[in-house]
Design an enzyme around this catalytic site. Sequence first.
Site, PDB file in Angstrom:
ATOM      1  N   LYS A  34      -4.297 -10.712  -5.811  1.00  0.00           N
ATOM      2  CA  LYS A  34      -2.898 -10.300  -5.609  1.00  0.00           C
ATOM      3  C   LYS A  34      -2.700  -9.801  -4.173  1.00  0.00           C
ATOM      4  O   LYS A  34      -3.675  -9.514  -3.470  1.00  0.00           O
ATOM      5  CB  LYS A  34      -2.536  -9.202  -6.617  1.00  0.00           C
ATOM      6  CG  LYS A  34      -3.368  -7.927  -6.484  1.00  0.00           C
ATOM      7  CD  LYS A  34      -3.163  -6.969  -7.654  1.00  0.00           C
ATOM      8  CE  LYS A  34      -4.045  -5.735  -7.531  1.00  0.00           C
ATOM      9  NZ  LYS A  34      -3.978  -4.895  -8.755  1.00  0.00           N
ATOM     10  N   ARG A 127       1.463   3.012 -17.258  1.00  0.00           N
ATOM     11  CA  ARG A 127       2.419   2.120 -16.572  1.00  0.00           C
ATOM     12  C   ARG A 127       2.844   1.016 -17.551  1.00  0.00           C
ATOM     13  O   ARG A 127       3.824   1.170 -18.260  1.00  0.00           O
ATOM     14  CB  ARG A 127       1.782   1.519 -15.313  1.00  0.00           C
ATOM     15  CG  ARG A 127       1.254   2.580 -14.328  1.00  0.00           C
ATOM     16  CD  ARG A 127       0.742   1.989 -13.028  1.00  0.00           C
ATOM     17  NE  ARG A 127      -0.150   0.841 -13.248  1.00  0.00           N
ATOM     18  CZ  ARG A 127      -0.897   0.285 -12.328  1.00  0.00           C
ATOM     19  NH1 ARG A 127      -0.881   0.741 -11.084  1.00  0.00           N
ATOM     20  NH2 ARG A 127      -1.673  -0.741 -12.613  1.00  0.00           N
ATOM     21  N   TYR A 256       4.382   6.230  24.754  1.00  0.00           N
ATOM     22  CA  TYR A 256       5.625   6.912  24.368  1.00  0.00           C
ATOM     23  C   TYR A 256       5.365   8.392  24.108  1.00  0.00           C
ATOM     24  O   TYR A 256       4.387   8.759  23.450  1.00  0.00           O
ATOM     25  CB  TYR A 256       6.169   6.314  23.074  1.00  0.00           C
ATOM     26  CG  TYR A 256       6.782   4.936  23.231  1.00  0.00           C
ATOM     27  CD1 TYR A 256       7.954   4.755  23.961  1.00  0.00           C
ATOM     28  CD2 TYR A 256       6.193   3.831  22.639  1.00  0.00           C
ATOM     29  CE1 TYR A 256       8.529   3.496  24.094  1.00  0.00           C
ATOM     30  CE2 TYR A 256       6.756   2.564  22.756  1.00  0.00           C
ATOM     31  CZ  TYR A 256       7.927   2.405  23.489  1.00  0.00           C
ATOM     32  OH  TYR A 256       8.489   1.166  23.612  1.00  0.00           O
ATOM     33  N   MET A 304       4.437  -0.457  18.956  1.00  0.00           N
ATOM     34  CA  MET A 304       4.575  -1.619  18.067  1.00  0.00           C
ATOM     35  C   MET A 304       3.562  -2.706  18.412  1.00  0.00           C
ATOM     36  O   MET A 304       3.008  -3.360  17.520  1.00  0.00           O
ATOM     37  CB  MET A 304       5.998  -2.177  18.143  1.00  0.00           C
ATOM     38  CG  MET A 304       6.288  -3.215  17.072  1.00  0.00           C
ATOM     39  SD  MET A 304       7.904  -3.967  17.208  1.00  0.00           S
ATOM     40  CE  MET A 304       8.990  -2.602  16.879  1.00  0.00           C
TER      41      MET A 304
END
Length: 369
Positions: A34, A127, A256, A304
């Site tokens: 998955k 769940r 930054y 980023m």
Amino acid sequence: MRTEARIDLGAIRANVTALADRAAGGAGVMAVVKADGYGHGAIPCARAALAGGATWLAVAAADEAAELRAAGIHAPILVMGALSPTELGVALDADADVVAWDEAFVAAVATHGGGSVHVKLDTGMGRLGTRDAATATRVAQAAEATDGVFLAGAMTHFATADERGDSFFGQQLERFAAWALPLKAAHPSIILHAANSAAALRDHAAHFAMVRAGVALYGLDPFGEDAAARELEPALELCSYVAAVKPIAPGESTGYGRRFVARAPTHTATVPIGYGDGVRRALTNNLDVLVRGARRPLVGTVSMDNITLDVGRPPAAAVGEPAVLIGAQGDERISAEEIAARLQTINYEVTCGLLPRVPRLHHHDGEPA
Ligand SMILES: *Cc1c(COP(=O)(O)O)cnc(C)c1O
């Protein structure tokens, strides 16, 4: 190459074989692929797991099963997640097995043209599945009695298999066995399965007919410790390179917010990987990266597209040299578990968090796949 994840399918194959060899009484391995194979690439990882001896595949979502089928994979697939009516259609069209815990769902399987179901008892995860063993048995009987529906299995899922010294795991195991063993006696062809990777490594009594191994396939340690100590080989390396090296004087900053200001003369190396690739910004001033076989601290803010390292004076890095965020260089190794600890999360989230901008390069023990 700017940044890439290199995935050793030979390691995945070997990890599956090791799990199969250790499975109790010939229990099989269902390889859980998955979330794009926990970030490793579902299709090549599924093929490697099958080559290593897995006999089943598992995914969470119907589309993930359809994707495996579209790639020409014919092994049995279980979709473990909850399914909307539309998703149920997709899963059954992909000839995947589905998980049932109420009779209406069994009827819906028949309406969609039929398929195989695994009945789920919620023994404590809280769940999916029914908490009530009598209901679970009724769902199994309904599946058996419904035309076009085949009762294939019975299952549960552990909440605390990865926690040392906990007693809840044993309680769940007992609840499952008390329900599933009589069910198996009444329906001898069904497959019982309960164990995730942690349970598989922890207790043979949880193996039943098959273990559902996810994280361990990829050589990640389900206990967040040292995978090598459990004979698991990490399959994924996260690599980039040194794109720039520059001197930095006392009082000068990088990145930054000027969150690194040099106190002494040093050099920074800029490595083109950032949170746009899945290197979390929370690793600002809190990560090591391997360059020339040594750990170099990340300094300043993760942006980023770039990070910066302190590579010292004289600079122990040159433009073009490899930089390894996960993996080994010389005698040094940085694991997904180490990064998870820095982020106060689990290794699962580190590899699942690699974003699509990072190309996945699959190989077999270094040879092109
Ligand atoms: C994801 C999942 C697994 C695999 O768990 P790992 O801890 O990765 O081995 C097994 N069973 C179910 C129901 C799951 O959702």
